[in-house]
Structure formats: C-alpha cells, structure tokens
Design a protein around this motif. Structure first.
Motif, short mmCIF file in Angstrom:
data_model
loop_
_atom_site.label_atom_id
_atom_site.label_comp_id
_atom_site.label_asym_id
_atom_site.label_seq_id
_atom_site.Cartn_x
_atom_site.Cartn_y
_atom_site.Cartn_z
N PRO A 4 0.82 -1.22 0.00
CA PRO A 4 0.00 0.00 0.00
C PRO A 4 0.85 1.25 0.00
CG PRO A 4 -0.04 -1.07 2.15
CD PRO A 4 0.64 -2.02 1.22
N GLY A 5 0.35 2.31 -0.67
CA GLY A 5 1.02 3.60 -0.64
C GLY A 5 0.91 4.23 0.74
N GLY A 217 -4.40 5.09 14.78
CA GLY A 217 -3.56 6.19 14.33
C GLY A 217 -3.43 6.28 12.83
N ALA A 218 -4.48 5.88 12.10
CA ALA A 218 -4.36 5.84 10.64
C ALA A 218 -5.74 5.86 9.99
CB ALA A 218 -3.62 4.58 10.20
N VAL A 219 -5.74 6.18 8.70
CA VAL A 219 -6.87 5.98 7.82
C VAL A 219 -6.41 5.04 6.72
CG1 VAL A 219 -8.49 7.06 6.20
CG2 VAL A 219 -7.83 8.27 8.30
N HIS A 220 -7.17 4.01 6.43
CA HIS A 220 -6.84 3.06 5.36
C HIS A 220 -7.75 3.27 4.16
CE1 HIS A 220 -4.77 -0.30 7.95
NE2 HIS A 220 -4.12 0.85 7.96
N ARG A 221 -7.19 3.08 2.97
CA ARG A 221 -8.01 3.01 1.75
C ARG A 221 -8.00 1.57 1.26
NH1 ARG A 221 -7.83 2.71 -3.91
NH2 ARG A 221 -9.41 4.00 -4.99
N VAL A 231 -2.28 3.77 3.07
CA VAL A 231 -2.30 3.99 4.51
C VAL A 231 -1.96 5.46 4.77
CG1 VAL A 231 -1.23 3.45 6.73
CG2 VAL A 231 -1.66 1.62 5.07
N VAL A 232 -2.83 6.13 5.50
CA VAL A 232 -2.60 7.53 5.89
C VAL A 232 -2.20 7.55 7.35
CG1 VAL A 232 -3.58 9.82 6.12
CG2 VAL A 232 -4.35 8.32 4.26
N ASP A 233 -1.01 8.03 7.64
CA ASP A 233 -0.57 8.17 9.02
C ASP A 233 -1.15 9.44 9.62
OD1 ASP A 233 1.09 5.83 9.10
OD2 ASP A 233 2.56 6.91 7.89
N VAL A 234 -1.81 9.28 10.77
CA VAL A 234 -2.39 10.41 11.50
C VAL A 234 -1.70 10.46 12.86
CG1 VAL A 234 -4.52 11.43 12.40
CG2 VAL A 234 -4.59 10.04 10.32
N PRO A 235 -1.15 11.61 13.27
CA PRO A 235 -0.35 11.65 14.50
C PRO A 235 -1.17 11.70 15.78
CG PRO A 235 -0.39 13.81 13.50
CD PRO A 235 -1.13 12.90 12.56
N THR A 236 -2.27 10.99 15.81
CA THR A 236 -3.07 10.82 17.02
C THR A 236 -3.57 9.38 17.04
OG1 THR A 236 -5.20 11.39 16.04
CG2 THR A 236 -3.86 13.21 16.85
N ARG A 237 -3.87 8.90 18.22
CA ARG A 237 -4.25 7.49 18.35
C ARG A 237 -5.66 7.21 17.85
NH1 ARG A 237 -6.08 4.36 23.00
NH2 ARG A 237 -6.16 6.27 24.20
N ARG A 266 -0.35 16.38 25.36
CA ARG A 266 -0.10 17.55 24.52
C ARG A 266 -0.09 17.18 23.04
NH1 ARG A 266 4.71 21.08 27.02
NH2 ARG A 266 3.78 22.58 25.54
N SER A 267 -0.64 16.02 22.73
CA SER A 267 -0.72 15.61 21.33
C SER A 267 -1.81 16.42 20.62
CB SER A 267 -1.05 14.12 21.23
OG SER A 267 -2.43 13.91 21.44
N PRO A 268 -1.84 16.38 19.28
CA PRO A 268 -2.89 17.11 18.55
C PRO A 268 -4.22 16.37 18.47
CG PRO A 268 -1.35 16.14 17.00
CD PRO A 268 -0.81 15.84 18.37
N ALA A 269 -4.45 15.38 19.34
CA ALA A 269 -5.75 14.72 19.37
C ALA A 269 -6.84 15.76 19.58
CB ALA A 269 -5.79 13.68 20.48
N GLY A 270 -7.90 15.68 18.77
CA GLY A 270 -8.97 16.67 18.82
C GLY A 270 -8.85 17.74 17.75
N ALA A 271 -7.75 17.71 16.99
CA ALA A 271 -7.58 18.63 15.87
C ALA A 271 -8.17 18.02 14.60
CB ALA A 271 -6.10 18.95 15.66
N LEU A 272 -8.28 18.84 13.57
CA LEU A 272 -8.71 18.40 12.24
C LEU A 272 -7.47 18.29 11.36
CD1 LEU A 272 -11.26 17.95 10.35
CD2 LEU A 272 -10.94 20.34 9.67
N PHE A 273 -7.44 17.23 10.54
CA PHE A 273 -6.29 16.97 9.66
C PHE A 273 -6.77 16.91 8.21
CE2 PHE A 273 -5.16 15.58 13.82
CZ PHE A 273 -3.81 15.83 13.94
N ARG A 274 -5.78 17.04 7.28
CA ARG A 274 -6.13 17.08 5.86
C ARG A 274 -4.97 16.52 5.05
NH1 ARG A 274 -7.43 22.89 4.34
NH2 ARG A 274 -5.19 23.09 4.49
N LEU A 275 -5.32 15.88 3.93
CA LEU A 275 -4.33 15.44 2.95
C LEU A 275 -4.96 15.50 1.58
CD1 LEU A 275 -4.29 11.65 2.57
CD2 LEU A 275 -5.52 12.63 4.52
N ARG A 276 -4.14 15.33 0.53
CA ARG A 276 -4.65 15.33 -0.84
C ARG A 276 -4.30 13.99 -1.49
NH1 ARG A 276 -4.87 20.58 -4.51
NH2 ARG A 276 -6.44 20.94 -2.89
N PRO A 277 -5.23 13.03 -1.50
CA PRO A 277 -4.96 11.73 -2.09
C PRO A 277 -4.90 11.81 -3.62
CG PRO A 277 -6.88 11.68 -0.62
CD PRO A 277 -6.57 13.10 -0.90
#
Length: 289
Positions: A4-5, A217-221, A231-237, A266-277
């Motif tokens: 997977p990418g 800690g991820a989003v899978h396609r 596999v999208v790595d997200v820096p929160t659990r 102090r992690s960014p849990a609770g934030a919004l994240f974005r990527l461009r697939p």
C-alpha cells in the motif's frame, strides 16, 4: 499484491474538539463542518482563512448533513433535528432510554438521512440504524447493532458500505436505485484488531473505501475488492472519520478524538487533519427534507 502507498495527514486546526466526528463538506458556503459530539456542538472550518467557528445545537450532536433547501439535518442524542442559521427544530424522540445515543450517519442518493445508535457502554446488540425520510417519517433499517458507525454510498449509488465497529469490518449492501432498499449484506473489509477499530468512512470516485481506524492512528483506503491500497498516518491514536471536501473534492479531511487521552496530553488529538490523495471524492448527498 502491491504494497500500500503511504500518505501523511497534516494538522489544519488547533485542538478544537474533545470528540470530533462526522465531517462533511457544505458547498453552499465552502465550509467543512463536523461535530464535537458529546459537547453538542457543530464546528465549521473556512479553509480560505483557517478560521473555525462553533455553534451549540443540543446536549449531543452526532452527525450532520446539508439540506437541499439550505441549513442542516442533525442527529441528536435520541433522534433528529433540523437546523437553520438561527433555529434548531428538535423532531420527536425515537426512543426514551437515556443509556443509548445516536452515533454516525449519512444521506442516501434519495435524500434520506440514515443514522445509527450505540449504547453509552457499547453493550452488544442494543443499537439500531434509523432512516429519516424527507416527510419526517422515521424507519428502523437495522436492529441488533452494537456500535453503528460509518455509512457511505458509491458515486453511482449502487452500493452502500456500513460499519458496525464491534464487528471489526466494513460490510457492503446492494442498493435498489428506485426504492433505496439495502439488501445482500456481506463483509468486504476485515480489519485485524492490532490495526485498530473501523470507525467513520467515505468513498472516492474510483470506488475506494476510506476507513478511519480508532486506536489505529491511521486511515486506510481499500479497493472495492477489499485490498488495502493506501495507509494515511495520522499523528493521534484515535482518528474517528473522514470526508472529501474542497470545491473539487480533492482534499480528504480527518477528524480525531481526545477521549482516553492521558491527563496533560499535549498531542494534537482533537484537531482536524487534511491530505490530498491521488483520487478525489464527490459531494455528500444532501437531505431532501
């Protein structure tokens, strides 16, 4: 099978939610909206400025979708509500049990809002999937559910994908395009427990299924055949859900939760994240009521 990418989600807001969920792009004003579920708030991001606004709706607001005539439809703790810029119209409660709440939902191509529930303690089999029709009628679609979560239709409307998180998988339904009836339920994706728990989902224009993995800690396609393709790595659990947005639906937004975070985290849990697939998405179906 090809490996997977690997993609990385970038943080686009501060920590703004305790339990962020249910993102959806609203094309009427080019905003990404999502909920801080247990706070009962709807959040909105203006991507052009980065400004986030917050609106309190009810004790719980679990899911939202745009309405075709303007405003939003929402799932609140024990039922549905219709929102305008200035008003909140609570529809009659579907059940009275205070130990069960709404959890996640989406609209089908016929403009009907589906939302499922869960017990606060996630007790097995106590939840259901409900459908709000444009005329206000509520129908129970599925029973015996534990944690009703992601729900999404393909671009052609012929297949619907559904997550009961307790099962650790994504199921597919065949969709009758005239009636919207869901039939032929079958597993498509099984997520190994060590990779997390499937939560919110969305679908891209190529039929790819994007799945947020709670505790992963991820989003899978996945492909429509169930193969892991990205596999999208997200820096929160605890990513909770994902949705395509932007004027051309080229951005994938990911909501996250702080639930279960240790004191002083102090992690960014609770934030919004974005990527461009590499593959874009498409507009969410609005509620026709």
């Amino acid at each position: 099978m090809r490996a997977p990418g690997r993609l990385v989600a970038e943080q686009v807001t501060p920590v703004v939610a305790d339990h962020g969920e249910g993102p959806v792009w609203c094309p009427d004003d080019d905003r990404l909206r999502w909920v801080d579920l247990l706070a009962g708030d709807v959040l909105a991001l203006d991507p052009a400025t980065g400004v986030v606004t917050r609106r309190h709706v009810a004790g719980v607001v679990a899911a939202i979708r745009p309405r075709s005539g303007g405003g939003l439809v929402a799932a609140v703790e024990r039922g549905f509500a219709l929102l305008t810029d200035d008003t909140v119209e609570l529809l009659p409660e579907i059940w009275s049990d205070p130990t069960v709440r709404m959890n996640d939902g989406a609209c089908d191509p016929l403009g009907r809002f589906h939302c499922g529930s869960m017990a606060y303690d996630a007790a097995p089999g106590r939840a259901a999937l409900y459908r709000l029709d444009p005329d206000g009628t509520v129908t129970t679609v599925l029973t015996g559910v534990t944690v009703s979560n992601g729900l999404a239709w393909t671009a052609d409307g012929g297949t619907a994908y559904y997550v009961d998180s307790a099962l650790g998988r994504v199921d597919a339904f065949d969709v009758d395009r005239a009636s919207g009836e869901l039939t032929g339920r079958r597993p498509v994706v099984v997520v190994p427990p060590e990779q997390g728990v499937p939560d919110g989902i969305c679908v891209d224009t190529a039929g790819g299924i994007w799945v947020a993995l709670w505790d992963g800690g991820a989003v899978h396609r996945y492909t429509p055949d169930g193969d892991l393709s990205a596999v999208v790595d997200v820096p929160t659990r605890r990513p909770t859900a994902c949705a395509f947005g932007g004027p051309e639906y080229t951005d994938l937004y990911v909501t996250t939760s702080r639930q279960g975070s240790p004191p002083g985290d102090r992690s960014p849990a609770g934030a919004l994240f974005r990527l461009r697939p590499p593959v874009p998405g498409f507009a969410a179906h609005p509620f026709a009521g």
